[in-house]
Design a protein around this motif. Structure first.
Motif, PDB file in Angstrom:
ATOM      1  N   LEU A 142       6.181 -54.916  45.167  1.00 40.58           N
ATOM      2  CA  LEU A 142       7.022 -55.562  46.090  1.00 40.58           C
ATOM      3  C   LEU A 142       7.510 -56.975  45.342  1.00 40.58           C
ATOM      4  CD1 LEU A 142       3.972 -56.042  48.938  1.00 40.58           C
ATOM      5  CD2 LEU A 142       6.269 -54.936  49.183  1.00 40.58           C
ATOM      6  N   PRO A 143       8.811 -56.927  45.597  1.00 40.85           N
ATOM      7  CA  PRO A 143       9.708 -57.968  44.583  1.00 40.85           C
ATOM      8  C   PRO A 143       9.113 -59.596  44.973  1.00 40.85           C
ATOM      9  CG  PRO A 143      11.119 -56.382  45.578  1.00 40.85           C
ATOM     10  CD  PRO A 143       9.703 -56.042  45.990  1.00 40.85           C
ATOM     11  N   ASN A 144       8.709 -59.755  46.369  1.00 42.17           N
ATOM     12  CA  ASN A 144       8.204 -61.065  46.668  1.00 42.17           C
ATOM     13  C   ASN A 144       6.933 -61.225  45.903  1.00 42.17           C
ATOM     14  OD1 ASN A 144      10.563 -62.071  47.837  1.00 42.17           O
ATOM     15  ND2 ASN A 144       9.912 -60.923  49.827  1.00 42.17           N
ATOM     16  N   GLU A 145       6.054 -60.263  45.335  1.00 39.14           N
ATOM     17  CA  GLU A 145       4.863 -60.513  45.124  1.00 39.14           C
ATOM     18  C   GLU A 145       4.641 -60.388  43.467  1.00 39.14           C
ATOM     19  OE1 GLU A 145       2.672 -61.783  47.014  1.00 39.14           O
ATOM     20  OE2 GLU A 145       4.217 -61.763  48.786  1.00 39.14           O
ATOM     21  N   ALA A 146       5.545 -59.542  42.957  1.00 31.61           N
ATOM     22  CA  ALA A 146       5.437 -59.035  41.611  1.00 31.61           C
ATOM     23  C   ALA A 146       6.195 -60.182  40.965  1.00 31.61           C
ATOM     24  CB  ALA A 146       5.826 -57.720  41.364  1.00 31.61           C
ATOM     25  N   PRO A 147       5.739 -60.832  39.963  1.00 30.49           N
ATOM     26  CA  PRO A 147       6.599 -62.130  39.255  1.00 30.49           C
ATOM     27  C   PRO A 147       7.687 -61.261  38.725  1.00 30.49           C
ATOM     28  CG  PRO A 147       4.453 -62.470  39.063  1.00 30.49           C
ATOM     29  CD  PRO A 147       4.513 -61.259  39.571  1.00 30.49           C
ATOM     30  N   HIS A 148       7.510 -59.934  37.607  1.00 30.49           N
ATOM     31  CA  HIS A 148       8.604 -59.324  36.918  1.00 30.49           C
ATOM     32  C   HIS A 148       9.948 -58.852  37.910  1.00 30.49           C
ATOM     33  CE1 HIS A 148       6.410 -55.979  37.972  1.00 30.49           C
ATOM     34  NE2 HIS A 148       7.364 -55.075  37.657  1.00 30.49           N
ATOM     35  N   LEU A 149       9.360 -58.518  38.990  1.00 27.14           N
ATOM     36  CA  LEU A 149      10.322 -57.952  39.955  1.00 27.14           C
ATOM     37  C   LEU A 149      11.139 -59.188  40.661  1.00 27.14           C
ATOM     38  CD1 LEU A 149       8.995 -54.923  41.351  1.00 27.14           C
ATOM     39  CD2 LEU A 149      10.607 -54.989  39.771  1.00 27.14           C
ATOM     40  N   TRP A 150      10.402 -60.188  41.021  1.00 27.01           N
ATOM     41  CA  TRP A 150      10.982 -61.197  41.694  1.00 27.01           C
ATOM     42  C   TRP A 150      12.073 -61.954  40.722  1.00 27.01           C
ATOM     43  CZ3 TRP A 150      11.948 -66.061  40.608  1.00 27.01           C
ATOM     44  CH2 TRP A 150      12.448 -67.085  41.526  1.00 27.01           C
ATOM     45  N   SER A 151      11.550 -62.082  39.778  1.00 26.84           N
ATOM     46  CA  SER A 151      12.804 -63.001  38.753  1.00 26.84           C
ATOM     47  C   SER A 151      14.036 -61.795  38.775  1.00 26.84           C
ATOM     48  CB  SER A 151      12.030 -63.040  37.411  1.00 26.84           C
ATOM     49  OG  SER A 151      11.893 -62.078  36.977  1.00 26.84           O
ATOM     50  N   LEU A 152      13.664 -60.504  38.514  1.00 29.47           N
ATOM     51  CA  LEU A 152      15.031 -59.679  38.393  1.00 29.47           C
ATOM     52  C   LEU A 152      15.962 -59.625  39.871  1.00 29.47           C
ATOM     53  CD1 LEU A 152      16.386 -57.572  36.697  1.00 29.47           C
ATOM     54  CD2 LEU A 152      14.854 -55.877  37.651  1.00 29.47           C
ATOM     55  N   PHE A 153      15.203 -59.646  40.747  1.00 27.50           N
ATOM     56  CA  PHE A 153      15.764 -59.530  42.084  1.00 27.50           C
ATOM     57  C   PHE A 153      16.620 -60.693  42.178  1.00 27.50           C
ATOM     58  CE2 PHE A 153      14.709 -55.769  44.917  1.00 27.50           C
ATOM     59  CZ  PHE A 153      13.938 -55.023  43.819  1.00 27.50           C
ATOM     60  N   ALA A 154      15.846 -61.716  42.110  1.00 30.51           N
ATOM     61  CA  ALA A 154      16.623 -62.992  42.232  1.00 30.51           C
ATOM     62  C   ALA A 154      18.002 -63.448  41.268  1.00 30.51           C
ATOM     63  CB  ALA A 154      15.580 -64.401  41.807  1.00 30.51           C
ATOM     64  N   GLU A 155      17.760 -63.084  39.850  1.00 33.70           N
ATOM     65  CA  GLU A 155      18.723 -62.955  39.064  1.00 33.70           C
ATOM     66  C   GLU A 155      19.982 -62.224  39.749  1.00 33.70           C
ATOM     67  OE1 GLU A 155      19.543 -61.195  34.721  1.00 33.70           O
ATOM     68  OE2 GLU A 155      17.714 -62.419  35.013  1.00 33.70           O
ATOM     69  N   LEU A 156      19.695 -61.168  40.169  1.00 32.02           N
ATOM     70  CA  LEU A 156      20.738 -60.096  40.693  1.00 32.02           C
ATOM     71  C   LEU A 156      21.369 -60.796  42.133  1.00 32.02           C
ATOM     72  CD1 LEU A 156      19.391 -56.717  39.793  1.00 32.02           C
ATOM     73  CD2 LEU A 156      21.204 -58.066  38.772  1.00 32.02           C
ATOM     74  N   GLY A 157      20.762 -61.756  42.601  1.00 29.94           N
ATOM     75  CA  GLY A 157      21.260 -62.169  43.960  1.00 29.94           C
ATOM     76  C   GLY A 157      20.777 -61.355  45.004  1.00 29.94           C
ATOM     77  N   LEU A 158      19.547 -60.493  45.121  1.00 29.84           N
ATOM     78  CA  LEU A 158      19.217 -59.801  46.286  1.00 29.84           C
ATOM     79  C   LEU A 158      18.390 -60.626  46.786  1.00 29.84           C
ATOM     80  CD1 LEU A 158      18.257 -56.622  44.047  1.00 29.84           C
ATOM     81  CD2 LEU A 158      19.990 -56.651  45.622  1.00 29.84           C
ATOM     82  N   ASP A 159      18.050 -60.194  48.108  1.00 28.20           N
ATOM     83  CA  ASP A 159      17.229 -61.323  49.047  1.00 28.20           C
ATOM     84  C   ASP A 159      15.960 -61.141  48.795  1.00 28.20           C
ATOM     85  OD1 ASP A 159      16.845 -62.841  51.347  1.00 28.20           O
ATOM     86  OD2 ASP A 159      16.833 -61.390  52.683  1.00 28.20           O
ATOM     87  N   VAL A 160      15.214 -62.191  48.250  1.00 26.20           N
ATOM     88  CA  VAL A 160      13.726 -62.426  47.853  1.00 26.20           C
ATOM     89  C   VAL A 160      13.487 -64.041  48.208  1.00 26.20           C
ATOM     90  CG1 VAL A 160      13.695 -60.765  46.090  1.00 26.20           C
ATOM     91  CG2 VAL A 160      14.365 -63.075  45.555  1.00 26.20           C
ATOM     92  N   ASP A 161      12.204 -64.208  48.372  1.00 22.42           N
ATOM     93  CA  ASP A 161      11.766 -65.571  48.525  1.00 22.42           C
ATOM     94  C   ASP A 161      12.207 -66.560  47.532  1.00 22.42           C
ATOM     95  OD1 ASP A 161      10.027 -64.648  50.704  1.00 22.42           O
ATOM     96  OD2 ASP A 161       8.380 -64.603  49.492  1.00 22.42           O
ATOM     97  N   ALA A 162      12.524 -67.692  48.340  1.00 19.67           N
ATOM     98  CA  ALA A 162      13.182 -68.741  47.470  1.00 19.67           C
ATOM     99  C   ALA A 162      12.679 -69.148  46.130  1.00 19.67           C
ATOM    100  CB  ALA A 162      13.700 -69.995  48.209  1.00 19.67           C
ATOM    101  N   ALA A 163      10.933 -69.265  46.218  1.00 18.40           N
ATOM    102  CA  ALA A 163      10.126 -69.755  45.206  1.00 18.40           C
ATOM    103  C   ALA A 163       9.471 -68.403  44.584  1.00 18.40           C
ATOM    104  CB  ALA A 163       9.217 -70.583  45.759  1.00 18.40           C
ATOM    105  N   PRO A 164       9.292 -68.553  43.280  1.00 18.94           N
ATOM    106  CA  PRO A 164       8.691 -67.130  42.623  1.00 18.94           C
ATOM    107  C   PRO A 164       7.285 -67.034  43.168  1.00 18.94           C
ATOM    108  CG  PRO A 164       8.760 -69.045  41.177  1.00 18.94           C
ATOM    109  CD  PRO A 164       9.643 -69.476  42.292  1.00 18.94           C
ATOM    110  N   PRO A 165       6.894 -65.769  43.035  1.00 24.50           N
ATOM    111  CA  PRO A 165       5.221 -65.775  43.536  1.00 24.50           C
ATOM    112  C   PRO A 165       4.117 -66.471  42.562  1.00 24.50           C
ATOM    113  CG  PRO A 165       6.187 -63.711  42.341  1.00 24.50           C
ATOM    114  CD  PRO A 165       7.467 -64.654  42.563  1.00 24.50           C
ATOM    115  N   GLY A 166       3.143 -66.784  43.291  1.00 25.70           N
ATOM    116  CA  GLY A 166       2.199 -67.490  42.305  1.00 25.70           C
ATOM    117  C   GLY A 166       1.936 -69.125  42.830  1.00 25.70           C
TER     118      GLY A 166
END
Length: 186
Positions: A142-166
């Protein structure tokens, strides 16, 4: 390229979740790549088909390009369907993929053209996208829960939570609670 490598070995559920997170033409290259893969599920093709605004192609019909580019998702979906792609339909098409109102509008426009009058054929399955199961993305993907995916999705401009997980997200959540509490007291 890193996201493509992750998706290549991930379940189609993550693919559909990812395509739902795309925002516009800046992500057409990623969607084009997904549609070009042999394992691409029907639900992803339906999402891309309706994302491309098929009504405009029915209002002004023209032949499809032989080699569609990343900006020709409508043509790519139809041409790939003709060659046997998207026959796996394991995932459910949601209203976020294709709004029932838009499906009805496209269906009306198709019926307005006599049989064989269009320079392309829209398969009936795209006009009645039913079946499949809701997506179940494993928690570690889950991109909003997995830090390695969240940062990649955020960097690409995909729709994820504003703050990283954790901790950072929990801190932001607590701050928002304090703001709401202060507003309610005034």
């Amino acid at each position: 390229m890193q996201l493509r490598r992750i998706l290549k070995s991930a379940p189609q559920d993550l693919w559909l979740d990812t395509v739902r997170r795309t925002k516009g033409p800046e992500h057409d290259g990623l969607v084009y790549w997904m549609l070009s893969q042999t394992e691409c599920d029907f639900a992803i093709a339906v999402h891309a088909f309706y994302r491309s605004d098929p009504a405009q192609y029915l209002d002004n019909p023209r032949p499809l390009p032989q080699r569609p580019g990343s900006s020709d998702l409508f043509a790519l979906v139809l041409l790939n369907w003709d060659t046997g792609s998207y026959r796996t339909h394991r995932l459910q098409v949601d209203s976020s993929d294709a709004e029932p109102r838009i499906i009805a509008r496209v269906r009306q426009k198709v019926m307005a053209h006599p049989q064989g009058a269009l320079p392309f054929k829209i398969p009936q399955r795209f006009l009645e996208p039913a079946g499949g199961a809701p997506i179940k993305v494993p928690p570690h993907l889950l991109p909003n829960e997995a830090p390695h995916l969240w940062s990649l999705f955020a960097e690409l401009g995909l729709d994820v939570d504003a703050a990283p997980p954790g901790f950072a997200r929990k801190k932001a959540w607590v701050k928002s609670l304090f703001k709401k509490f202060r507003k309610s007291r005034t």
